[in-house]
Write a protein that holds these residues in place. Sequence first.
Motif, PDB file in Angstrom:
ATOM      1  N   GLU A 229       0.985  -1.490  -0.040  1.00 42.71           N
ATOM      2  CA  GLU A 229      -0.174   0.262   0.299  1.00 42.71           C
ATOM      3  C   GLU A 229       0.790   1.309   0.433  1.00 42.71           C
ATOM      4  N   THR A 230       1.969   1.478   0.971  1.00 36.64           N
ATOM      5  CA  THR A 230       2.966   2.249   0.993  1.00 36.64           C
ATOM      6  C   THR A 230       3.371   2.375  -0.170  1.00 36.64           C
ATOM      7  N   VAL A 231       3.598   1.519  -0.832  1.00 36.56           N
ATOM      8  CA  VAL A 231       4.583   1.346  -2.327  1.00 36.56           C
ATOM      9  C   VAL A 231       3.243   2.170  -3.334  1.00 36.56           C
ATOM     10  N   LEU A 232       2.617   1.975  -3.087  1.00 35.60           N
ATOM     11  CA  LEU A 232       1.946   2.247  -4.383  1.00 35.60           C
ATOM     12  C   LEU A 232       0.946   3.391  -4.402  1.00 35.60           C
ATOM     13  N   GLU A 233       1.338   4.033  -3.187  1.00 37.89           N
ATOM     14  CA  GLU A 233       0.601   5.132  -2.487  1.00 37.89           C
ATOM     15  C   GLU A 233       2.098   5.875  -3.184  1.00 37.89           C
ATOM     16  N   GLU A 234       3.091   6.092  -2.727  1.00 39.71           N
ATOM     17  CA  GLU A 234       4.264   6.625  -3.357  1.00 39.71           C
ATOM     18  C   GLU A 234       4.716   6.745  -4.795  1.00 39.71           C
ATOM     19  N   PHE A 235       4.118   5.407  -5.279  1.00 36.70           N
ATOM     20  CA  PHE A 235       4.463   5.462  -6.611  1.00 36.70           C
ATOM     21  C   PHE A 235       3.107   6.378  -7.791  1.00 36.70           C
ATOM     22  N   GLU A 236       2.352   6.498  -7.026  1.00 37.72           N
ATOM     23  CA  GLU A 236       1.398   7.646  -7.687  1.00 37.72           C
ATOM     24  C   GLU A 236       1.602   8.676  -7.344  1.00 37.72           C
ATOM     25  N   ALA A 237       2.002   9.473  -6.904  1.00 34.71           N
ATOM     26  CA  ALA A 237       2.711  10.364  -5.935  1.00 34.71           C
ATOM     27  C   ALA A 237       3.472  10.661  -7.089  1.00 34.71           C
ATOM     28  N   VAL A 239       4.311   9.560 -10.047  1.00 29.32           N
ATOM     29  CA  VAL A 239       3.079   9.522 -11.317  1.00 29.32           C
ATOM     30  C   VAL A 239       2.427  11.183 -11.226  1.00 29.32           C
ATOM     31  N   ASP A 240       1.935  11.911 -10.220  1.00 30.05           N
ATOM     32  CA  ASP A 240       1.434  12.686  -9.991  1.00 30.05           C
ATOM     33  C   ASP A 240       2.129  13.995  -9.720  1.00 30.05           C
ATOM     34  N   GLY A 241       3.854  13.706  -9.977  1.00 36.11           N
ATOM     35  CA  GLY A 241       4.964  14.799 -10.000  1.00 36.11           C
ATOM     36  C   GLY A 241       4.806  15.200  -8.966  1.00 36.11           C
ATOM     37  N   GLU A 242       5.378  14.419  -7.874  1.00 36.09           N
ATOM     38  CA  GLU A 242       5.036  15.222  -6.782  1.00 36.09           C
ATOM     39  C   GLU A 242       6.604  15.147  -6.029  1.00 36.09           C
ATOM     40  N   TYR A 243       7.047  14.431  -6.432  1.00 35.02           N
ATOM     41  CA  TYR A 243       8.228  13.936  -6.160  1.00 35.02           C
ATOM     42  C   TYR A 243       9.744  15.475  -7.384  1.00 35.02           C
ATOM     43  N   GLU A 244      11.042  15.857  -6.809  1.00 36.36           N
ATOM     44  CA  GLU A 244      11.981  16.242  -7.299  1.00 36.36           C
ATOM     45  C   GLU A 244      12.556  15.188  -8.474  1.00 36.36           C
TER      46      GLU A 244
END
Length: 572
Positions: A229-237, A239-244
């Motif tokens: 669940e955590t991995v999926l959540e961070e991967f969606e982030a 995809v959404d461009g939330e990381y540098e």
Amino acid sequence: MDDDLRERVEREAEKHALLNAVKHESDADVGAIMGPLMGENADFREYGNEIPGVIGGVIGQVNDLSYEEKRERLEDLAPEELAELEAEDEEDEHDLPDLPSADEYDEIRMRCAPNPNGPWHVGHARMPAVIGTYRDRYDGWFCVRFDDTDPETKRPDLEAYDAIIEDLDYLGFEPDDVFRASDRLETYYDHARELIELGGAYTCSCSGEEFSELKNSGEPCPHRDKDVETVLEEFEAMVDGEYESGEMVLRVKTDIEHKNPALRDWVAFRMIDTPHPREEASEYRCWPMLDFQSGVDDHLVGITHIIRGIDLQDSAKRQQFVYDYFDWEYPEVVHWGHVQIDAYDVKMSTSRIGELIDGGDLDGWDDPRAPTLQSLRRRGIRGEAIVDAMVGLGTSTTDVDLAMSTVYANNRELIDDETDRRFLVRDGTELPLGGSPPGEANPPLHPNHEDRGVREIPVGDAVLLESADLPGREERIWLKGLGCFQYTRDVLQYTGEDIDVVREGDVDVVHWVPVDESVPVRMRTMDGDVTGRAEPGVANLEPDELVQFERVGFARIDAHDGDETVVYYTHP
């Protein structure tokens, strides 16, 4: 050219003429043997202007022999070469080996996967030449897939997509389908999500240096055991461009103690801040690495056979982990060595060629000095000649060398019979004529096709000769298509002698142009531009038409720019 060198040239020419005639069971041709003759005898090259005149008589003598006489003479002169020639005739009809397990597939499906960061250089032709040939042999299928998922390091060139398809068409192949990986991001995201749910991937925020130390010591990343669940959540982030850029990656979970560190938990997706140049893909920031993207695409389009460089063996091993998670069957793989190509001073690199163009050192991708397919096309080299040369290299895992003389020899066989002859004098010296020569010269348009007619070259009061052809005092020369002249008191005096003086070997045959009605020519070559003057009929030739400038080489008419005709030198 001294007598000893002339004897060597004649001896080598006889061997190559016999090889050419026996191989094709036909008459030998000057054009067809020039490539191998020069290729095997580098010291002949500086006499390239003289050699056609020297070997013409030798070839005539060879062509007077019957096939059996040619074969017997070749057996006496070069028995090993004859044995190799006959062994080639007994080999399989194909230059390429059979594809592994080909009979196990209903349809052979292959892909050509270029990075569209610029038009193709010559080395790129090997992949489509081989894949296209296999497609035709097996009545199979192949696609072009543009692997354009790196908008930063190998940034795509928007013009390269069409340019590569044009290069493919030039080589004689039409793909059955064309894909752009940058159109398929959502597909890769879906497969990443599925892989995560299978426990085969995890998000990692380690710096590159930190993970490298862990990987090299065989220690697991501290993020490796995150829950799904955590991995999926961070991967969606992601995809959404939330990381540098560099802040988060998605890794494929492999074997952290694998004997090859390069295969340990490799990166499948990373963040890139630089927008993709294609508007359709410019909003994406989470991009797949090539091994993930390519592996997914190969399965989805049903690729049965992959051909790739021997240096990419690790790619198959990385992708196998993904295939195992999804329970997919990996395609057959053929690895081959690199191809090295001679004749160019410019490095065979798309990025390097682009730099030279941007810096003004090259005029463009079709500059004759550029090692590109666009350049070869503009020079008048047929794509078929390149394909045949590349296919002839096979699929060996060792590095192979391709001599451009092989491409030239292939092309010469394709164009020689259909290409009319003309005269071109480079940096000529003017000599006046005396003795009442004919007012017009009428050399044939093609020596083997009388039905094509003759050229009409007005003679005038003076001619231009190349410096290497200038006669000595009281020496006789034969102006091709015009007659015999003797150099006396700074004048070429017409003697009226017949062609027997040439057949007896006492008089050299040279080409020439009239001073008054010749046309200025700029010939673009791999060594820079060469200026000269051509017989007047050249000014009436259509752009894209090929000519053979006698004793100089083939050329493609490019443009008529005012009074000047621009041509691109093809090859000897």
